[in-house]
Design a protein around this motif. Sequence first.
Motif, PDB file in Angstrom:
ATOM      1  N   GLU A 132      31.626   3.259 -33.300  1.00 19.89           N
ATOM      2  CA  GLU A 132      32.201   3.192 -31.965  1.00 19.89           C
ATOM      3  C   GLU A 132      33.030   4.462 -31.792  1.00 19.89           C
ATOM      4  O   GLU A 132      33.963   4.729 -32.558  1.00 19.89           O
ATOM      5  CB  GLU A 132      33.089   1.967 -31.786  1.00 19.89           C
ATOM      6  CG  GLU A 132      33.602   1.841 -30.354  1.00 19.89           C
ATOM      7  CD  GLU A 132      34.478   0.615 -30.137  1.00 19.89           C
ATOM      8  OE1 GLU A 132      34.563   0.150 -28.984  1.00 19.89           O
ATOM      9  OE2 GLU A 132      35.099   0.142 -31.117  1.00 19.89           O
ATOM     10  N   ALA A 133      32.660   5.265 -30.785  1.00 23.09           N
ATOM     11  CA  ALA A 133      33.267   6.582 -30.635  1.00 23.09           C
ATOM     12  C   ALA A 133      33.658   6.839 -29.177  1.00 23.09           C
ATOM     13  O   ALA A 133      32.784   7.065 -28.338  1.00 23.09           O
ATOM     14  CB  ALA A 133      32.275   7.659 -31.114  1.00 23.09           C
ATOM     15  N   PRO A 134      34.991   6.822 -28.922  1.00 22.59           N
ATOM     16  CA  PRO A 134      36.091   6.490 -29.833  1.00 22.59           C
ATOM     17  C   PRO A 134      36.335   4.988 -29.908  1.00 22.59           C
ATOM     18  O   PRO A 134      35.703   4.205 -29.192  1.00 22.59           O
ATOM     19  CB  PRO A 134      37.286   7.211 -29.210  1.00 22.59           C
ATOM     20  CG  PRO A 134      36.991   7.184 -27.739  1.00 22.59           C
ATOM     21  CD  PRO A 134      35.501   7.352 -27.623  1.00 22.59           C
ATOM     22  N   TRP A 135      37.271   4.594 -30.758  1.00 25.11           N
ATOM     23  CA  TRP A 135      37.662   3.202 -30.947  1.00 25.11           C
ATOM     24  C   TRP A 135      38.043   2.556 -29.617  1.00 25.11           C
ATOM     25  O   TRP A 135      38.711   3.154 -28.786  1.00 25.11           O
ATOM     26  CB  TRP A 135      38.844   3.191 -31.913  1.00 25.11           C
ATOM     27  CG  TRP A 135      39.287   1.856 -32.415  1.00 25.11           C
ATOM     28  CD1 TRP A 135      38.577   0.689 -32.438  1.00 25.11           C
ATOM     29  CD2 TRP A 135      40.561   1.559 -33.010  1.00 25.11           C
ATOM     30  NE1 TRP A 135      39.319  -0.313 -33.003  1.00 25.11           N
ATOM     31  CE2 TRP A 135      40.543   0.192 -33.364  1.00 25.11           C
ATOM     32  CE3 TRP A 135      41.694   2.320 -33.280  1.00 25.11           C
ATOM     33  CZ2 TRP A 135      41.630  -0.435 -33.968  1.00 25.11           C
ATOM     34  CZ3 TRP A 135      42.770   1.711 -33.899  1.00 25.11           C
ATOM     35  CH2 TRP A 135      42.739   0.347 -34.228  1.00 25.11           C
ATOM     36  N   ASN A 183      31.547   2.607 -26.539  1.00 22.05           N
ATOM     37  CA  ASN A 183      30.481   3.600 -26.665  1.00 22.05           C
ATOM     38  C   ASN A 183      30.052   3.678 -28.135  1.00 22.05           C
ATOM     39  O   ASN A 183      30.886   3.878 -29.013  1.00 22.05           O
ATOM     40  CB  ASN A 183      30.981   4.966 -26.197  1.00 22.05           C
ATOM     41  CG  ASN A 183      29.909   6.033 -26.308  1.00 22.05           C
ATOM     42  OD1 ASN A 183      28.860   5.927 -25.682  1.00 22.05           O
ATOM     43  ND2 ASN A 183      30.158   7.058 -27.104  1.00 22.05           N
ATOM     44  N   PHE A 184      28.754   3.554 -28.375  1.00 29.10           N
ATOM     45  CA  PHE A 184      28.266   3.482 -29.752  1.00 29.10           C
ATOM     46  C   PHE A 184      27.207   4.549 -30.014  1.00 29.10           C
ATOM     47  O   PHE A 184      26.339   4.802 -29.169  1.00 29.10           O
ATOM     48  CB  PHE A 184      27.684   2.089 -30.031  1.00 29.10           C
ATOM     49  CG  PHE A 184      28.683   0.984 -29.822  1.00 29.10           C
ATOM     50  CD1 PHE A 184      29.620   0.684 -30.798  1.00 29.10           C
ATOM     51  CD2 PHE A 184      28.717   0.273 -28.627  1.00 29.10           C
ATOM     52  CE1 PHE A 184      30.561  -0.314 -30.602  1.00 29.10           C
ATOM     53  CE2 PHE A 184      29.652  -0.723 -28.417  1.00 29.10           C
ATOM     54  CZ  PHE A 184      30.575  -1.024 -29.406  1.00 29.10           C
ATOM     55  N   VAL A 185      27.320   5.162 -31.193  1.00 24.90           N
ATOM     56  CA  VAL A 185      26.364   6.186 -31.611  1.00 24.90           C
ATOM     57  C   VAL A 185      25.941   5.899 -33.044  1.00 24.90           C
ATOM     58  O   VAL A 185      26.659   5.239 -33.811  1.00 24.90           O
ATOM     59  CB  VAL A 185      26.975   7.611 -31.523  1.00 24.90           C
ATOM     60  CG1 VAL A 185      27.327   7.954 -30.094  1.00 24.90           C
ATOM     61  CG2 VAL A 185      28.199   7.734 -32.436  1.00 24.90           C
ATOM     62  N   SER A 189      19.845  -0.480 -34.153  1.00 22.89           N
ATOM     63  CA  SER A 189      20.270   0.225 -32.941  1.00 22.89           C
ATOM     64  C   SER A 189      21.780   0.422 -32.943  1.00 22.89           C
ATOM     65  O   SER A 189      22.533  -0.325 -33.587  1.00 22.89           O
ATOM     66  CB  SER A 189      19.855  -0.558 -31.698  1.00 22.89           C
ATOM     67  OG  SER A 189      20.404  -1.864 -31.723  1.00 22.89           O
ATOM     68  N   ALA A 190      22.226   1.444 -32.224  1.00 22.21           N
ATOM     69  CA  ALA A 190      23.652   1.749 -32.118  1.00 22.21           C
ATOM     70  C   ALA A 190      24.267   0.848 -31.047  1.00 22.21           C
ATOM     71  O   ALA A 190      24.271   1.177 -29.854  1.00 22.21           O
ATOM     72  CB  ALA A 190      23.864   3.215 -31.775  1.00 22.21           C
ATOM     73  N   GLN A 191      24.755  -0.290 -31.466  1.00 23.55           N
ATOM     74  CA  GLN A 191      25.359  -1.247 -30.549  1.00 23.55           C
ATOM     75  C   GLN A 191      26.518  -1.971 -31.231  1.00 23.55           C
ATOM     76  O   GLN A 191      26.724  -1.854 -32.444  1.00 23.55           O
ATOM     77  CB  GLN A 191      24.322  -2.260 -30.060  1.00 23.55           C
ATOM     78  CG  GLN A 191      23.665  -3.061 -31.164  1.00 23.55           C
ATOM     79  CD  GLN A 191      22.686  -4.092 -30.635  1.00 23.55           C
ATOM     80  OE1 GLN A 191      22.977  -4.794 -29.664  1.00 23.55           O
ATOM     81  NE2 GLN A 191      21.508  -4.169 -31.253  1.00 23.55           N
ATOM     82  N   ASP A 192      27.254  -2.716 -30.438  1.00 18.74           N
ATOM     83  CA  ASP A 192      28.463  -3.397 -30.888  1.00 18.74           C
ATOM     84  C   ASP A 192      28.257  -4.166 -32.188  1.00 18.74           C
ATOM     85  O   ASP A 192      29.034  -4.034 -33.147  1.00 18.74           O
ATOM     86  CB  ASP A 192      28.910  -4.346 -29.769  1.00 18.74           C
ATOM     87  CG  ASP A 192      30.257  -4.996 -30.034  1.00 18.74           C
ATOM     88  OD1 ASP A 192      30.871  -4.709 -31.076  1.00 18.74           O
ATOM     89  OD2 ASP A 192      30.698  -5.794 -29.188  1.00 18.74           O
ATOM     90  N   ALA A 193      27.221  -4.979 -32.257  1.00 23.68           N
ATOM     91  CA  ALA A 193      27.013  -5.867 -33.401  1.00 23.68           C
ATOM     92  C   ALA A 193      26.707  -5.126 -34.695  1.00 23.68           C
ATOM     93  O   ALA A 193      26.803  -5.710 -35.779  1.00 23.68           O
ATOM     94  CB  ALA A 193      25.877  -6.846 -33.094  1.00 23.68           C
ATOM     95  N   ASN A 194      26.342  -3.849 -34.598  1.00 17.34           N
ATOM     96  CA  ASN A 194      25.984  -3.064 -35.786  1.00 17.34           C
ATOM     97  C   ASN A 194      27.023  -1.995 -36.131  1.00 17.34           C
ATOM     98  O   ASN A 194      26.827  -1.233 -37.082  1.00 17.34           O
ATOM     99  CB  ASN A 194      24.633  -2.384 -35.577  1.00 17.34           C
ATOM    100  CG  ASN A 194      23.517  -3.379 -35.361  1.00 17.34           C
ATOM    101  OD1 ASN A 194      23.541  -4.473 -35.925  1.00 17.34           O
ATOM    102  ND2 ASN A 194      22.534  -3.018 -34.541  1.00 17.34           N
ATOM    103  N   VAL A 215      32.367   0.451 -38.052  1.00 17.74           N
ATOM    104  CA  VAL A 215      33.406   1.485 -38.110  1.00 17.74           C
ATOM    105  C   VAL A 215      33.585   2.116 -36.735  1.00 17.74           C
ATOM    106  O   VAL A 215      32.607   2.314 -35.995  1.00 17.74           O
ATOM    107  CB  VAL A 215      33.044   2.570 -39.145  1.00 17.74           C
ATOM    108  CG1 VAL A 215      34.088   3.681 -39.161  1.00 17.74           C
ATOM    109  CG2 VAL A 215      32.898   1.964 -40.536  1.00 17.74           C
ATOM    110  N   ALA A 216      34.825   2.438 -36.427  1.00 19.68           N
ATOM    111  CA  ALA A 216      35.149   3.184 -35.202  1.00 19.68           C
ATOM    112  C   ALA A 216      35.874   4.475 -35.568  1.00 19.68           C
ATOM    113  O   ALA A 216      36.465   4.592 -36.641  1.00 19.68           O
ATOM    114  CB  ALA A 216      36.023   2.340 -34.280  1.00 19.68           C
ATOM    115  N   GLN A 217      35.793   5.447 -34.677  1.00 20.75           N
ATOM    116  CA  GLN A 217      36.542   6.693 -34.818  1.00 20.75           C
ATOM    117  C   GLN A 217      37.798   6.604 -33.961  1.00 20.75           C
ATOM    118  O   GLN A 217      37.714   6.401 -32.745  1.00 20.75           O
ATOM    119  CB  GLN A 217      35.676   7.883 -34.381  1.00 20.75           C
ATOM    120  CG  GLN A 217      34.453   8.081 -35.260  1.00 20.75           C
ATOM    121  CD  GLN A 217      33.585   9.250 -34.828  1.00 20.75           C
ATOM    122  OE1 GLN A 217      32.810   9.769 -35.614  1.00 20.75           O
ATOM    123  NE2 GLN A 217      33.698   9.667 -33.578  1.00 20.75           N
TER     124      GLN A 217
END
Length: 316
Positions: free
Chosen positions: A45-48, A52-54, A108-113, A116-118
């Motif tokens: 999650e970028a940023p915390w 937004n997920f990458v 996939s880059a999503q909430d459930a996966n 870690v957050a930045q």
Amino acid sequence: MAKTKKPLKKSSRKRAKRPLQEVLRKGASKPDPFTIVIVANPALEAPWNSGNFVADPIISNQPAFNACAQYILKALFGRLPNQREKFLANPSIDPYVRVVSLFVPGLSAQDANALVAQDGVSNLLVARRSVFVPFLTRYRLQADVAYAVSASSSHDRASAWFTSDDDTRPGDAFVLDGQSYHHRKYNLIPGTVAIHTNSRSLTALHEFGHALSSYTNGMVVDLYVDGGAGLNNKRGRPIPPTFASYKGIALATDMVRDGLGYPPGWQSYHCELIDPAVPAVMDNYWLASSGIPEYCFHDKITREFLIDRLLVKISR
């Protein structure tokens, strides 16, 4: 005349990307051993708190993940070069600790996966603790402490959250400064750590100290900041000679902060050290006068408290 397309040979077909789970240490042979899980973080999650997920670069670099998992093992079990704080190598603990690594490509880059957050205002990696239990459950894993490994290109500083104990289930009672608490056998949310592949020295052990401790039954906090009170940190001046009474035993105060000195204006003070020549593991071990941070030990209350928690958990 058009040629008939031949079916692909079995060896040529694209293979499904499967979770790769490896038992690094078997631990106790029973249904619910004390378990540490080390997982490659699928998404950031970028940023915390942005939503937004990458994708985390670690998912395309399994060798880096494997190397980090081995580093974590060495730090926890006292096998780093020059390491004196053995901790999990304690013979009453070592054989009973199960360690599992998990690498899951293709998510996939999503909430459930996103484990870690930045952090948006520093280079901290932050464990998204509420995601860990449902994520690990997908792979039939339960953890007492879980590390999520990241290869973020911008954030490389580890951090951890304490364990949320299940205070409705069994535990062993103890008394700290006249108040009753419990070393609980089970958790609602494990202690969670976000750690970078570049982490080294005692970082993994330091974060484990936070993660194994408890929100309700004793928090092990950082000693390198003039922070809030915890099991291993108190506040007030003048500094008293006795730090705490744990299980009816009085423990002395570290009056000089392991040779580093309490900065002017600080209100925090700490427990006596196992070796007063070096900083505590939960303090700034990088400043060891020897220049070798691996020489550092836990302070006395932190060491005894964490070992007691481990012994209760491995007894379940």
